[in-house]
Design an enzyme around this catalytic site. Structure first.
Site, PDB file in Angstrom:
ATOM      1  N   SER A   9       4.757  10.631  -0.965  1.00 47.14           N
ATOM      2  CA  SER A   9       4.094   9.684  -0.063  1.00 47.14           C
ATOM      3  C   SER A   9       3.303  10.471   0.965  1.00 47.14           C
ATOM      4  O   SER A   9       3.866  11.317   1.664  1.00 47.14           O
ATOM      5  CB  SER A   9       5.145   8.831   0.657  1.00 47.14           C
ATOM      6  OG  SER A   9       4.594   8.343   1.869  1.00 47.14           O
ATOM      7  N   HIS A  34       2.137   8.098  -4.050  1.00 43.27           N
ATOM      8  CA  HIS A  34       2.580   6.864  -3.390  1.00 43.27           C
ATOM      9  C   HIS A  34       1.765   6.645  -2.106  1.00 43.27           C
ATOM     10  O   HIS A  34       1.731   7.510  -1.233  1.00 43.27           O
ATOM     11  CB  HIS A  34       4.075   7.008  -3.067  1.00 43.27           C
ATOM     12  CG  HIS A  34       4.710   5.838  -2.399  1.00 43.27           C
ATOM     13  ND1 HIS A  34       5.293   4.797  -3.101  1.00 43.27           N
ATOM     14  CD2 HIS A  34       4.901   5.546  -1.091  1.00 43.27           C
ATOM     15  CE1 HIS A  34       5.816   3.924  -2.250  1.00 43.27           C
ATOM     16  NE2 HIS A  34       5.586   4.344  -1.021  1.00 43.27           N
ATOM     17  N   ASP A  36       1.185   4.206   1.211  1.00 38.56           N
ATOM     18  CA  ASP A  36       1.828   3.200   2.066  1.00 38.56           C
ATOM     19  C   ASP A  36       0.785   2.415   2.839  1.00 38.56           C
ATOM     20  O   ASP A  36       0.069   2.963   3.677  1.00 38.56           O
ATOM     21  CB  ASP A  36       2.778   3.892   3.045  1.00 38.56           C
ATOM     22  CG  ASP A  36       4.001   4.433   2.328  1.00 38.56           C
ATOM     23  OD1 ASP A  36       4.699   3.624   1.690  1.00 38.56           O
ATOM     24  OD2 ASP A  36       4.234   5.651   2.385  1.00 38.56           O
ATOM     25  N   MET A  38       0.098  -0.484   5.485  1.00 38.82           N
ATOM     26  CA  MET A  38       0.762  -1.233   6.566  1.00 38.82           C
ATOM     27  C   MET A  38      -0.279  -1.981   7.381  1.00 38.82           C
ATOM     28  O   MET A  38      -1.358  -1.448   7.640  1.00 38.82           O
ATOM     29  CB  MET A  38       1.522  -0.263   7.467  1.00 38.82           C
ATOM     30  CG  MET A  38       2.486   0.628   6.709  1.00 38.82           C
ATOM     31  SD  MET A  38       3.446   1.643   7.836  1.00 38.82           S
ATOM     32  CE  MET A  38       4.323   2.683   6.654  1.00 38.82           C
ATOM     33  N   HIS A  67       2.180   0.764  -2.222  1.00 42.25           N
ATOM     34  CA  HIS A  67       3.304   0.052  -1.612  1.00 42.25           C
ATOM     35  C   HIS A  67       2.761  -0.785  -0.456  1.00 42.25           C
ATOM     36  O   HIS A  67       2.412  -0.258   0.592  1.00 42.25           O
ATOM     37  CB  HIS A  67       4.317   1.107  -1.129  1.00 42.25           C
ATOM     38  CG  HIS A  67       5.475   0.545  -0.367  1.00 42.25           C
ATOM     39  ND1 HIS A  67       6.362   1.354   0.333  1.00 42.25           N
ATOM     40  CD2 HIS A  67       5.934  -0.723  -0.208  1.00 42.25           C
ATOM     41  CE1 HIS A  67       7.285   0.607   0.895  1.00 42.25           C
ATOM     42  NE2 HIS A  67       7.056  -0.657   0.599  1.00 42.25           N
ATOM     43  N   MET A  69       2.978  -3.095   2.556  1.00 43.81           N
ATOM     44  CA  MET A  69       3.821  -3.616   3.637  1.00 43.81           C
ATOM     45  C   MET A  69       2.915  -4.473   4.510  1.00 43.81           C
ATOM     46  O   MET A  69       2.570  -4.124   5.639  1.00 43.81           O
ATOM     47  CB  MET A  69       4.435  -2.450   4.420  1.00 43.81           C
ATOM     48  CG  MET A  69       5.537  -1.745   3.636  1.00 43.81           C
ATOM     49  SD  MET A  69       5.884  -0.087   4.238  1.00 43.81           S
ATOM     50  CE  MET A  69       4.645   0.818   3.315  1.00 43.81           C
ATOM     51  N   MET A 138      14.333  -0.170  -0.326  1.00 41.89           N
ATOM     52  CA  MET A 138      13.990   0.591   0.880  1.00 41.89           C
ATOM     53  C   MET A 138      15.276   1.183   1.452  1.00 41.89           C
ATOM     54  O   MET A 138      16.226   0.470   1.742  1.00 41.89           O
ATOM     55  CB  MET A 138      13.331  -0.317   1.926  1.00 41.89           C
ATOM     56  CG  MET A 138      11.903  -0.720   1.635  1.00 41.89           C
ATOM     57  SD  MET A 138      10.754   0.647   1.306  1.00 41.89           S
ATOM     58  CE  MET A 138      10.832   1.593   2.830  1.00 41.89           C
ATOM     59  N   ASP A 176      12.928   4.707  -1.351  1.00 39.92           N
ATOM     60  CA  ASP A 176      11.856   5.151  -0.460  1.00 39.92           C
ATOM     61  C   ASP A 176      12.421   5.266   0.948  1.00 39.92           C
ATOM     62  O   ASP A 176      12.816   4.269   1.544  1.00 39.92           O
ATOM     63  CB  ASP A 176      10.724   4.107  -0.523  1.00 39.92           C
ATOM     64  CG  ASP A 176       9.492   4.496   0.269  1.00 39.92           C
ATOM     65  OD1 ASP A 176       9.497   5.556   0.914  1.00 39.92           O
ATOM     66  OD2 ASP A 176       8.518   3.712   0.237  1.00 39.92           O
TER      67      ASP A 176
HETATM   68  C1  DX5 Z   1       8.092   3.987   4.961  1.00 39.69           C
HETATM   69  C2  DX5 Z   1       7.296   4.349   3.748  1.00 39.69           C
HETATM   70  C3  DX5 Z   1       7.677   5.595   3.032  1.00 39.69           C
HETATM   71  C4  DX5 Z   1       7.714   6.888   3.772  1.00 39.69           C
HETATM   72  C5  DX5 Z   1       8.753   7.764   3.114  1.00 39.69           C
HETATM   73  O1  DX5 Z   1       7.798   2.682   5.332  1.00 39.69           O
HETATM   74  O2  DX5 Z   1       7.370   3.292   2.798  1.00 39.69           O
HETATM   75  O3  DX5 Z   1       6.933   5.730   1.826  1.00 39.69           O
HETATM   76  O4  DX5 Z   1       6.521   7.615   3.750  1.00 39.69           O
HETATM   77  O5  DX5 Z   1       9.419   8.310   4.100  1.00 39.69           O
HETATM   78  P1  DX5 Z   1      10.137   9.730   4.194  1.00 39.69           P
HETATM   79  O6  DX5 Z   1       9.257  10.497   5.145  1.00 39.69           O
HETATM   80  O7  DX5 Z   1      11.460   9.346   4.774  1.00 39.69           O
HETATM   81  O8  DX5 Z   1      10.259  10.365   2.848  1.00 39.69           O
HETATM   82 ZN    ZN Z   2       6.492   3.608   0.750  1.00 36.86          ZN
END
Ligand code: DX5
Ligand code: ZN
Length: 218
Positions: A9, A34, A36, A38, A67, A69, A138, A176
């Site tokens: 990620s 991956h 993210d 948001m 992903h 969110m 999660m 994750d």
């Molecule tokens: C958090 C994200 C993750 C994050 C993973 O909301 O969905 O993908 O980047 O986190 P760590 O840094 O804990 O691997």
């Molecule tokens: Zn994620």
């Protein structure tokens, strides 16, 4: 024997040198990349939009695992496909018509996955489990990288693994948040197939070595 996969990620990557970070992932043993997404509403943080995904897509040699969110993801499914998403994950908590959303993601040619927050029980996915390529449990509260793994996740992982085995499905289990070189072995043993890893990789001086270690963990 199942083999596990590593999805880096880029949430905590160096965005001033994003092309270098993607090139590192390209040359690594990672399986997918991956991303993210948001919206500052569903989670208390904001990341990036379609132009950035498109540019990442243009240089990534790994397929993209996106992903979401965000609230009301149904509004944008086609746009995420057009931007380059290969796998698309929506949160259970954001989809009042989850079955329809999953069907639509598949019709658009992407692999559908559903994510569960730490407080959401895995049994809620029973009716749609057979329609999913992957379930994301999660293991931190979504919104930020670098958080600590939530211990209550263990029961959820084992329960979901049992549901999948009982029904003879091939749905993948993804986790994750808070995955490290120290806990990955036990997570593989509990039945996890896919590991999203941010901070452990991108805070390291030698991310290629970390990815290789995670990939060969047992
Ligand atoms: C958090 C994200 C993750 C994050 C993973 O909301 O969905 O993908 O980047 O986190 P760590 O840094 O804990 O691997
Ligand atoms: Zn994620």
């Amino acid at each position: 024997m199942r083999t596990h996969m590593i999805f880096p990620s880029i949430l905590t990557a160096d965005f001033l040198h994003l092309a270098d970070e993607i090139a590192m992932v390209n040359s690594s043993q990672a399986d997918l990349l991956h991303l993210d997404i948001m919206d500052g509403v569903y989670v208390p943080n904001l990341t990036f939009g379609f132009p950035v995904i498109r540019q990442i897509r243009s240089i990534s040699e790994k397929p993209l695992d996106v992903h979401l969110m965000i609230v009301d993801p149904d509004r944008y499914l086609e746009e995420y496909r057009d931007a380059g998403a290969d796998w698309l994950t929506v949160h259970y908590e954001t989809c009042p018509h989850l079955h329809r959303t999953i069907q639509r993601i598949r019709e658009l040619g992407m692999k559908p996955a559903v994510s569960l927050n730490p407080s959401t029980d895995v049994s809620l996915l029973g009716p749609v489990l057979g329609d999913l390529n992957m379930v994301l449990i999660m293991t931190v509260n979504p919104g930020f990288g670098g958080q600590t793994f939530i211990e209550a996740s263990w029961d959820k992982i084992r329960k979901l693994r049992q549901m999948i085995t009982d029904r003879n499905l091939d749905t993948l289990i993804q986790v994750d948040g808070g995955v490290t070189e120290d806990n990955i072995g036990e997570l593989i043993a509990a039945g996890v197939d896919v590991f999203v890893v941010g901070n452990t990789i991108f805070s390291s001086d030698d991310p290629l070595r970390v990815i290789a270690n995670l990939r060969r963990a047992r």
